[in-house]
Design a protein around this motif. Structure first.
Motif, PDB file in Angstrom:
ATOM      1  N   GLU A  55     -65.769 -76.874  12.887  1.00 16.93           N
ATOM      2  CA  GLU A  55     -65.818 -76.405  11.504  1.00 16.93           C
ATOM      3  C   GLU A  55     -66.251 -74.936  11.431  1.00 16.93           C
ATOM      4  O   GLU A  55     -65.870 -74.222  10.516  1.00 16.93           O
ATOM      5  N   ARG A  56     -67.016 -74.480  12.405  1.00 19.64           N
ATOM      6  CA  ARG A  56     -67.502 -73.100  12.431  1.00 19.64           C
ATOM      7  C   ARG A  56     -66.611 -72.203  13.282  1.00 19.64           C
ATOM      8  O   ARG A  56     -66.971 -71.059  13.571  1.00 19.64           O
ATOM      9  N   PHE A  57     -65.430 -72.697  13.664  1.00 21.22           N
ATOM     10  CA  PHE A  57     -64.546 -71.946  14.556  1.00 21.22           C
ATOM     11  C   PHE A  57     -64.205 -70.564  13.996  1.00 21.22           C
ATOM     12  O   PHE A  57     -64.257 -69.567  14.708  1.00 21.22           O
ATOM     13  N   GLU A  58     -63.835 -70.504  12.720  1.00 24.78           N
ATOM     14  CA  GLU A  58     -63.482 -69.210  12.129  1.00 24.78           C
ATOM     15  C   GLU A  58     -64.655 -68.243  12.180  1.00 24.78           C
ATOM     16  O   GLU A  58     -64.474 -67.058  12.453  1.00 24.78           O
ATOM     17  N   GLU A  59     -65.850 -68.762  11.954  1.00 25.18           N
ATOM     18  CA  GLU A  59     -67.045 -67.912  12.033  1.00 25.18           C
ATOM     19  C   GLU A  59     -67.237 -67.400  13.462  1.00 25.18           C
ATOM     20  O   GLU A  59     -67.495 -66.214  13.679  1.00 25.18           O
ATOM     21  N   LEU A  61     -64.930 -67.063  15.731  1.00 18.33           N
ATOM     22  CA  LEU A  61     -63.837 -66.138  16.010  1.00 18.33           C
ATOM     23  C   LEU A  61     -64.136 -64.776  15.387  1.00 18.33           C
ATOM     24  O   LEU A  61     -63.956 -63.736  16.025  1.00 18.33           O
ATOM     25  N   ALA A  62     -64.601 -64.780  14.157  1.00 14.18           N
ATOM     26  CA  ALA A  62     -64.946 -63.518  13.488  1.00 14.18           C
ATOM     27  C   ALA A  62     -66.061 -62.793  14.237  1.00 14.18           C
ATOM     28  O   ALA A  62     -66.007 -61.577  14.415  1.00 14.18           O
ATOM     29  N   ARG A  65     -64.688 -61.212  17.375  1.00 16.90           N
ATOM     30  CA  ARG A  65     -63.936 -59.996  17.076  1.00 16.90           C
ATOM     31  C   ARG A  65     -64.895 -58.827  16.872  1.00 16.90           C
ATOM     32  O   ARG A  65     -64.663 -57.752  17.393  1.00 16.90           O
TER      33      ARG A  65
END
Length: 105
Positions: A55-59, A61-62, A65
């Motif tokens: 669920e925290r994958f996008e966080e 990934l951000a 980056r």
């Protein structure tokens, strides 16, 4: 006290042994069940933690980056400092040699 209380009947001892054996069996089964429940609980916790991280994958990934940008910026700064310490002669000279080589060809 009467004599009845002190007498031991063979069937009483056998009955006690049967009860003890049955209780031991129940305890073994209960201990086995507890082990299995603990294992299942640990698996569920692990799955829950994995799902939370997904669920925290996008966080994540951000954040990665941002960190890669910081690494790039760090290397650019290092290169700038190295080139600044070498002076324009070395850096420029290397570039001029490349250009001269190209012109000769």
């Amino acid at each position: 006290m009467s004599a009845e209380h002190h007498e031991h009947h063979p069937e009483d001892g056998e009955h006690v042994r049967e009860l003890e054996a049955e209780l031991e069996k129940i305890l073994r089964e209960a201990e086995s069940t507890v082990v299995e429940l603990r294992r299942e609980l640990a698996e569920q916790r692990q799955r829950r933690l994995q799902h939370e991280e997904i669920e925290r994958f996008e966080e994540h990934l951000a954040n990665s980056r941002v960190r890669w940008e910081e690494v790039r910026d760090f290397f650019q700064e290092v290169l700038h400092e190295i080139r600044g310490q070498e002076g324009p002669e070395r850096t420029g000279g290397a570039e001029e040699e490349s250009e001269d080589d190209d012109e000769r060809r």
